[in-house]
Design a protein around this motif. Structure first.
Motif, PDB file in Angstrom:
ATOM      1  N   GLY A  40      -9.452  13.886 -13.385  1.00  0.00           N
ATOM      2  CA  GLY A  40     -10.721  13.615 -12.851  1.00  0.00           C
ATOM      3  C   GLY A  40     -10.672  12.881 -11.830  1.00  0.00           C
ATOM      4  O   GLY A  40     -12.040  12.763 -11.245  1.00  0.00           O
ATOM      5  N   ALA A  41      -9.596  12.423 -11.201  1.00  0.00           N
ATOM      6  CA  ALA A  41      -9.526  11.740  -9.915  1.00  0.00           C
ATOM      7  C   ALA A  41      -9.990  12.667  -8.950  1.00  0.00           C
ATOM      8  O   ALA A  41      -9.897  13.623  -8.719  1.00  0.00           O
ATOM      9  CB  ALA A  41      -8.238  11.105  -9.863  1.00  0.00           C
ATOM     10  N   ILE A  42     -10.869  11.966  -8.101  1.00  0.00           N
ATOM     11  CA  ILE A  42     -11.193  12.530  -6.597  1.00  0.00           C
ATOM     12  C   ILE A  42     -10.227  12.510  -5.576  1.00  0.00           C
ATOM     13  O   ILE A  42     -10.497  12.993  -4.482  1.00  0.00           O
ATOM     14  CB  ILE A  42     -12.595  11.922  -6.299  1.00  0.00           C
ATOM     15  CG1 ILE A  42     -12.841  10.541  -6.150  1.00  0.00           C
ATOM     16  CG2 ILE A  42     -13.579  12.304  -7.294  1.00  0.00           C
ATOM     17  CD1 ILE A  42     -13.872  10.192  -5.283  1.00  0.00           C
ATOM     18  N   SER A  43      -9.401  11.174  -5.602  1.00  0.00           N
ATOM     19  CA  SER A  43      -8.164  11.242  -4.765  1.00  0.00           C
ATOM     20  C   SER A  43      -7.282  10.284  -5.242  1.00  0.00           C
ATOM     21  O   SER A  43      -7.252   9.633  -6.235  1.00  0.00           O
ATOM     22  CB  SER A  43      -8.959  10.341  -3.214  1.00  0.00           C
ATOM     23  OG  SER A  43      -9.061   8.901  -3.759  1.00  0.00           O
ATOM     24  N   ALA A  44      -6.003  10.416  -4.426  1.00  0.00           N
ATOM     25  CA  ALA A  44      -4.699   9.623  -5.043  1.00  0.00           C
ATOM     26  C   ALA A  44      -4.075   9.321  -3.862  1.00  0.00           C
ATOM     27  O   ALA A  44      -3.950  10.023  -2.611  1.00  0.00           O
ATOM     28  CB  ALA A  44      -3.858  10.643  -5.694  1.00  0.00           C
ATOM     29  N   GLN A  45      -3.333   8.239  -4.089  1.00  0.00           N
ATOM     30  CA  GLN A  45      -2.369   7.707  -2.784  1.00  0.00           C
ATOM     31  C   GLN A  45      -1.214   7.132  -3.563  1.00  0.00           C
ATOM     32  O   GLN A  45      -1.278   6.582  -4.930  1.00  0.00           O
ATOM     33  CB  GLN A  45      -3.249   6.401  -2.124  1.00  0.00           C
ATOM     34  CG  GLN A  45      -2.458   6.069  -1.094  1.00  0.00           C
ATOM     35  CD  GLN A  45      -3.134   5.007  -0.179  1.00  0.00           C
ATOM     36  OE1 GLN A  45      -4.216   4.948  -0.059  1.00  0.00           O
ATOM     37  NE2 GLN A  45      -2.550   4.149   0.348  1.00  0.00           N
ATOM     38  N   SER A  46      -0.028   7.189  -2.816  1.00  0.00           N
ATOM     39  CA  SER A  46       0.979   6.584  -3.253  1.00  0.00           C
ATOM     40  C   SER A  46       1.698   5.547  -2.684  1.00  0.00           C
ATOM     41  O   SER A  46       1.386   5.516  -1.461  1.00  0.00           O
ATOM     42  CB  SER A  46       2.054   7.946  -3.695  1.00  0.00           C
ATOM     43  OG  SER A  46       2.482   8.148  -2.265  1.00  0.00           O
ATOM     44  N   THR A  47       2.577   5.009  -3.218  1.00  0.00           N
ATOM     45  CA  THR A  47       3.366   3.985  -2.558  1.00  0.00           C
ATOM     46  C   THR A  47       4.650   3.833  -3.237  1.00  0.00           C
ATOM     47  O   THR A  47       5.168   3.947  -4.328  1.00  0.00           O
ATOM     48  CB  THR A  47       2.926   2.464  -2.722  1.00  0.00           C
ATOM     49  OG1 THR A  47       3.472   1.517  -1.857  1.00  0.00           O
ATOM     50  CG2 THR A  47       2.902   1.889  -4.106  1.00  0.00           C
ATOM     51  N   PRO A  48       5.826   3.718  -2.130  1.00  0.00           N
ATOM     52  CA  PRO A  48       7.330   3.571  -2.416  1.00  0.00           C
ATOM     53  C   PRO A  48       7.568   2.251  -3.221  1.00  0.00           C
ATOM     54  O   PRO A  48       6.937   1.497  -3.160  1.00  0.00           O
ATOM     55  CB  PRO A  48       8.003   4.060  -1.476  1.00  0.00           C
ATOM     56  CG  PRO A  48       7.197   3.387  -0.279  1.00  0.00           C
ATOM     57  CD  PRO A  48       5.625   3.721  -0.835  1.00  0.00           C
ATOM     58  N   LEU A  49       8.539   2.183  -3.915  1.00  0.00           N
ATOM     59  CA  LEU A  49       9.257   1.071  -4.367  1.00  0.00           C
ATOM     60  C   LEU A  49       9.270   0.040  -3.266  1.00  0.00           C
ATOM     61  O   LEU A  49       9.578   0.123  -2.198  1.00  0.00           O
ATOM     62  CB  LEU A  49      10.774   1.402  -5.112  1.00  0.00           C
ATOM     63  CG  LEU A  49      11.188  -0.068  -5.475  1.00  0.00           C
ATOM     64  CD1 LEU A  49      10.602  -0.309  -6.824  1.00  0.00           C
ATOM     65  CD2 LEU A  49      12.883   0.649  -5.897  1.00  0.00           C
ATOM     66  N   TYR A  50       8.725  -1.345  -3.828  1.00  0.00           N
ATOM     67  CA  TYR A  50       8.936  -2.266  -2.536  1.00  0.00           C
ATOM     68  C   TYR A  50      10.108  -3.281  -3.302  1.00  0.00           C
ATOM     69  O   TYR A  50       9.823  -3.762  -4.458  1.00  0.00           O
ATOM     70  CB  TYR A  50       7.569  -3.135  -2.499  1.00  0.00           C
ATOM     71  CG  TYR A  50       7.535  -4.361  -1.710  1.00  0.00           C
ATOM     72  CD1 TYR A  50       7.512  -4.063  -0.318  1.00  0.00           C
ATOM     73  CD2 TYR A  50       7.883  -5.697  -2.132  1.00  0.00           C
ATOM     74  CE1 TYR A  50       7.517  -5.339   0.536  1.00  0.00           C
ATOM     75  CE2 TYR A  50       8.014  -6.881  -1.518  1.00  0.00           C
ATOM     76  CZ  TYR A  50       7.764  -6.493   0.004  1.00  0.00           C
ATOM     77  OH  TYR A  50       7.687  -7.681   1.001  1.00  0.00           O
ATOM     78  N   LEU A  51      11.224  -3.649  -2.437  1.00  0.00           N
ATOM     79  CA  LEU A  51      12.214  -4.392  -2.999  1.00  0.00           C
ATOM     80  C   LEU A  51      12.103  -5.635  -2.509  1.00  0.00           C
ATOM     81  O   LEU A  51      12.836  -5.937  -1.495  1.00  0.00           O
ATOM     82  CB  LEU A  51      13.583  -3.759  -2.544  1.00  0.00           C
ATOM     83  CG  LEU A  51      13.710  -2.403  -3.555  1.00  0.00           C
ATOM     84  CD1 LEU A  51      14.841  -1.501  -2.938  1.00  0.00           C
ATOM     85  CD2 LEU A  51      13.862  -2.540  -5.090  1.00  0.00           C
ATOM     86  N   ALA A  52      11.401  -6.712  -3.036  1.00  0.00           N
ATOM     87  CA  ALA A  52      11.394  -8.120  -2.844  1.00  0.00           C
ATOM     88  C   ALA A  52      12.684  -8.667  -2.827  1.00  0.00           C
ATOM     89  O   ALA A  52      13.465  -8.343  -3.588  1.00  0.00           O
ATOM     90  CB  ALA A  52      10.288  -8.841  -3.556  1.00  0.00           C
ATOM     91  N   THR A  53      12.857  -9.780  -1.817  1.00  0.00           N
ATOM     92  CA  THR A  53      14.098 -10.763  -1.731  1.00  0.00           C
ATOM     93  C   THR A  53      14.226 -10.905  -3.407  1.00  0.00           C
ATOM     94  O   THR A  53      13.486 -11.440  -4.238  1.00  0.00           O
ATOM     95  CB  THR A  53      13.727 -11.689  -1.156  1.00  0.00           C
ATOM     96  OG1 THR A  53      13.387 -11.372   0.269  1.00  0.00           O
ATOM     97  CG2 THR A  53      15.013 -12.668  -1.006  1.00  0.00           C
ATOM     98  N   GLY A  54      15.445 -11.092  -3.536  1.00  0.00           N
ATOM     99  CA  GLY A  54      16.096 -11.072  -4.982  1.00  0.00           C
ATOM    100  C   GLY A  54      15.965  -9.876  -5.775  1.00  0.00           C
ATOM    101  O   GLY A  54      17.006  -9.584  -6.406  1.00  0.00           O
ATOM    102  N   VAL A  55      14.854  -9.431  -5.894  1.00  0.00           N
ATOM    103  CA  VAL A  55      14.750  -7.974  -6.770  1.00  0.00           C
ATOM    104  C   VAL A  55      15.753  -6.862  -5.961  1.00  0.00           C
ATOM    105  O   VAL A  55      16.223  -6.248  -6.892  1.00  0.00           O
ATOM    106  CB  VAL A  55      13.302  -7.554  -6.672  1.00  0.00           C
ATOM    107  CG1 VAL A  55      13.187  -6.169  -7.403  1.00  0.00           C
ATOM    108  CG2 VAL A  55      12.399  -8.602  -7.560  1.00  0.00           C
ATOM    109  N   LYS A  56      15.878  -6.898  -4.833  1.00  0.00           N
ATOM    110  CA  LYS A  56      16.507  -5.806  -4.063  1.00  0.00           C
ATOM    111  C   LYS A  56      17.999  -6.004  -4.362  1.00  0.00           C
ATOM    112  O   LYS A  56      18.595  -4.926  -4.795  1.00  0.00           O
ATOM    113  CB  LYS A  56      16.238  -6.156  -2.420  1.00  0.00           C
ATOM    114  CG  LYS A  56      16.978  -4.926  -1.439  1.00  0.00           C
ATOM    115  CD  LYS A  56      16.804  -5.251  -0.130  1.00  0.00           C
ATOM    116  CE  LYS A  56      17.528  -4.093   0.492  1.00  0.00           C
ATOM    117  NZ  LYS A  56      16.889  -4.178   2.085  1.00  0.00           N
TER     118      LYS A  56
END
Length: 107
Positions: A40-56
């Motif tokens: 039932g969503a009327i729109s969708a948006q995506s985002t890629p993985l964010y690799l913060a310092t340390g996590v990367k």
């Protein structure tokens, strides 16, 4: 989401995190958007993985062990820091859909 839609409100979905070369094939993205539209969503948006310092460092170590075939591509996509490259983000932006009247195009 059903209750929100029944109340007459629009509902947008933020699809995260998209993993380059792991969860971003056209088939996978199509299935995800179709499921969002069916819910039932009327729109969708995506985002890629964010690799913060340390996590990367931790993620790339895991990638070297688990998916060595992707290491060079990830080095390219994340060469400038924590965010995926502008080129990759632009490519991924194709999964932004207005789902209402155009949901049939996702079929």
């Amino acid at each position: 989401m059903t209750a929100i839609r029944r109340a007459g409100l629009g509902c947008a979905v933020f699809m995260a995190l998209i993993l380059a070369l792991m969860t971003d094939s056209p088939v996978q993205l199509h299935q995800l958007v179709r499921a969002v539209a069916d819910a039932g969503a009327i729109s969708a948006q995506s985002t890629p993985l964010y690799l913060a310092t340390g996590v990367k460092d931790v993620f790339l170590s895991w990638l070297r062990d688990s998916r060595p075939d992707l290491v060079d591509r990830y080095a390219e996509v994340y060469s400038k820091g924590s965010e995926a490259s502008r080129k990759y983000r632009k490519w991924l932006s194709v999964v932004r859909y207005a789902l209402g009247a155009s949901a049939a195009r996702c079929a």
